[in-house]
Design a protein around this motif. Structure first.
Motif, PDB file in Angstrom:
ATOM      1  N   ASN A 164      14.495   1.978 -58.914  1.00  0.00           N
ATOM      2  CA  ASN A 164      13.341   1.246 -59.425  1.00  0.00           C
ATOM      3  C   ASN A 164      13.742  -0.199 -59.697  1.00  0.00           C
ATOM      4  OD1 ASN A 164      11.612   0.109 -61.651  1.00  0.00           O
ATOM      5  ND2 ASN A 164      10.551   2.055 -61.368  1.00  0.00           N
ATOM      6  N   GLY A 165      12.903  -1.129 -59.241  1.00  0.00           N
ATOM      7  CA  GLY A 165      13.236  -2.548 -59.373  1.00  0.00           C
ATOM      8  C   GLY A 165      13.366  -3.015 -60.809  1.00  0.00           C
ATOM      9  N   LYS A 166      12.638  -2.384 -61.738  1.00  0.00           N
ATOM     10  CA  LYS A 166      12.657  -2.800 -63.140  1.00  0.00           C
ATOM     11  C   LYS A 166      13.787  -2.139 -63.925  1.00  0.00           C
ATOM     12  CE  LYS A 166       7.734  -3.910 -63.545  1.00  0.00           C
ATOM     13  NZ  LYS A 166       6.460  -3.625 -64.269  1.00  0.00           N
TER      14      LYS A 166
ATOM     15  N   GLY B  65      16.339  -0.193 -62.547  1.00  0.00           N
ATOM     16  CA  GLY B  65      17.606  -0.073 -61.829  1.00  0.00           C
ATOM     17  C   GLY B  65      18.020   1.374 -61.631  1.00  0.00           C
ATOM     18  N   MET B  66      17.160   2.313 -62.010  1.00  0.00           N
ATOM     19  CA  MET B  66      17.456   3.743 -61.883  1.00  0.00           C
ATOM     20  C   MET B  66      16.542   4.391 -60.844  1.00  0.00           C
ATOM     21  SD  MET B  66      17.908   4.924 -65.862  1.00  0.00           S
ATOM     22  CE  MET B  66      19.181   4.208 -66.904  1.00  0.00           C
ATOM     23  N   LEU B  67      16.886   5.618 -60.513  1.00  0.00           N
ATOM     24  CA  LEU B  67      16.035   6.371 -59.604  1.00  0.00           C
ATOM     25  C   LEU B  67      14.679   6.625 -60.256  1.00  0.00           C
ATOM     26  CD1 LEU B  67      18.443   9.130 -58.255  1.00  0.00           C
ATOM     27  CD2 LEU B  67      17.521   7.231 -56.961  1.00  0.00           C
ATOM     28  N   LYS B  68      13.673   6.837 -59.432  1.00  0.00           N
ATOM     29  CA  LYS B  68      12.363   7.210 -59.958  1.00  0.00           C
ATOM     30  C   LYS B  68      12.439   8.659 -60.435  1.00  0.00           C
ATOM     31  CE  LYS B  68      10.137   4.118 -56.641  1.00  0.00           C
ATOM     32  NZ  LYS B  68      11.382   3.763 -55.947  1.00  0.00           N
ATOM     33  N   PRO B  69      11.796   8.972 -61.572  1.00  0.00           N
ATOM     34  CA  PRO B  69      11.899  10.309 -62.171  1.00  0.00           C
ATOM     35  C   PRO B  69      11.536  11.463 -61.249  1.00  0.00           C
ATOM     36  CG  PRO B  69      10.901   8.787 -63.716  1.00  0.00           C
ATOM     37  CD  PRO B  69      11.002   8.060 -62.394  1.00  0.00           C
ATOM     38  N   ASN B  70      10.591  11.238 -60.318  1.00  0.00           N
ATOM     39  CA  ASN B  70      10.133  12.350 -59.473  1.00  0.00           C
ATOM     40  C   ASN B  70      11.028  12.583 -58.263  1.00  0.00           C
ATOM     41  OD1 ASN B  70       9.470   9.983 -58.165  1.00  0.00           O
ATOM     42  ND2 ASN B  70       7.521  10.730 -57.387  1.00  0.00           N
ATOM     43  N   VAL B  71      12.088  11.784 -58.121  1.00  0.00           N
ATOM     44  CA  VAL B  71      12.953  11.884 -56.945  1.00  0.00           C
ATOM     45  C   VAL B  71      13.625  13.250 -56.861  1.00  0.00           C
ATOM     46  CG1 VAL B  71      15.129  11.070 -55.967  1.00  0.00           C
ATOM     47  CG2 VAL B  71      13.387   9.433 -56.605  1.00  0.00           C
TER      48      VAL B  71
END
Length: 223
Positions: free
Chosen positions: A155-157, A159-165
């Motif tokens: 995620n650009g904001k 810096g982590m993976l998106k939760p639904n990944v």
């Protein structure tokens, strides 16, 4: 449109007429700006009046909702104790109780945010290493590889993976059937941090209206 009306250009006007026309245009622009400025002020004033009319009731409603929700959670405690004993429940964020005929239902729970502890990049690397082996295969495999690489983009904001990944990756586990891919998913799963935030009460109740029509009323409150 009147085709017989002669067309007048700036070249046809005298210097005085051109000056007058420029002045009219300037005044028109100024008037438009003043109108926009007035509308903006009116918009702000209406917004302030809207807040003033409604903020007290909404603040009071929040307090009422908070008390109701806390009481609902407290009242569910004996049921939850028996439920845990019967089903061996440990870490569960929501519980639903529904009447046998489905006419009424209440779900209580916690809204949860998902973040990662910083070890997930190792899992991403394993998955990408496997995806790299697909690049020499057919067009569909390349497209799938490209899609998954995009899915693994942080995620650009945050810096982590998106939760639904994680859920999306787990759905593909059987399709890929690769040890490295599985290891990557497992690393990412273990890196997840689940944080409870607000409490909520949701559900429905079928009621009969004055006209005799049966109607499903739903509710959803959180604090």
């Amino acid at each position: 449109m009147n085709k017989d009306k002669p067309t007048v250009t700036l070249a046809d006007l005298t210097p005085e007429q051109r000056k007058e026309l420029a002045l009219e245009a300037k005044e028109s622009i100024k008037a438009e700006r003043e109108k926009k400025k007035g509308n903006y002020i009116a918009f702000k004033e209406l917004g302030a009046e809207f807040i003033e009319r409604n903020i007290a009731a909404l603040t009071e409603l929040h307090s009422v909702n908070e008390n109701v929700i806390l009481n609902v959670f407290k009242d569910f405690s004996p049921t939850l104790d028996i439920r845990k004993e019967l089903y061996g429940i440990k870490d569960q964020d929501s519980f639903t109780t529904t009447l046998p005929d489905g006419s009424q239902s209440i779900t209580i729970g916690y809204n949860v945010t998902i973040s990662f502890d910083g070890t997930e990049p190792a899992g991403i690397t394993k998955i990408k290493e496997y995806l790299a082996t697909l690049s020499g295969n057919n067009v569909n495999a390349k497209k799938l590889s490209a899609s998954l690489n995009l899915l693994l983009k942080p995620n650009g904001k945050t810096g982590m993976l998106k939760p639904n990944v994680v859920l999306q990756l787990k759905a593909l586990r059987e399709e890929y059937n690769d040890e490295g891919f599985d290891d990557g998913i497992e690393i990412i799963e273990k890196a997840q941090i689940f944080t409870r935030t607000t409490q909520y009460v949701r559900g429905w109740n079928y009621v009969t209206a004055e006209n005799g029509q049966r109607k499903k009323l739903t509710f959803n409150f959180s604090v």
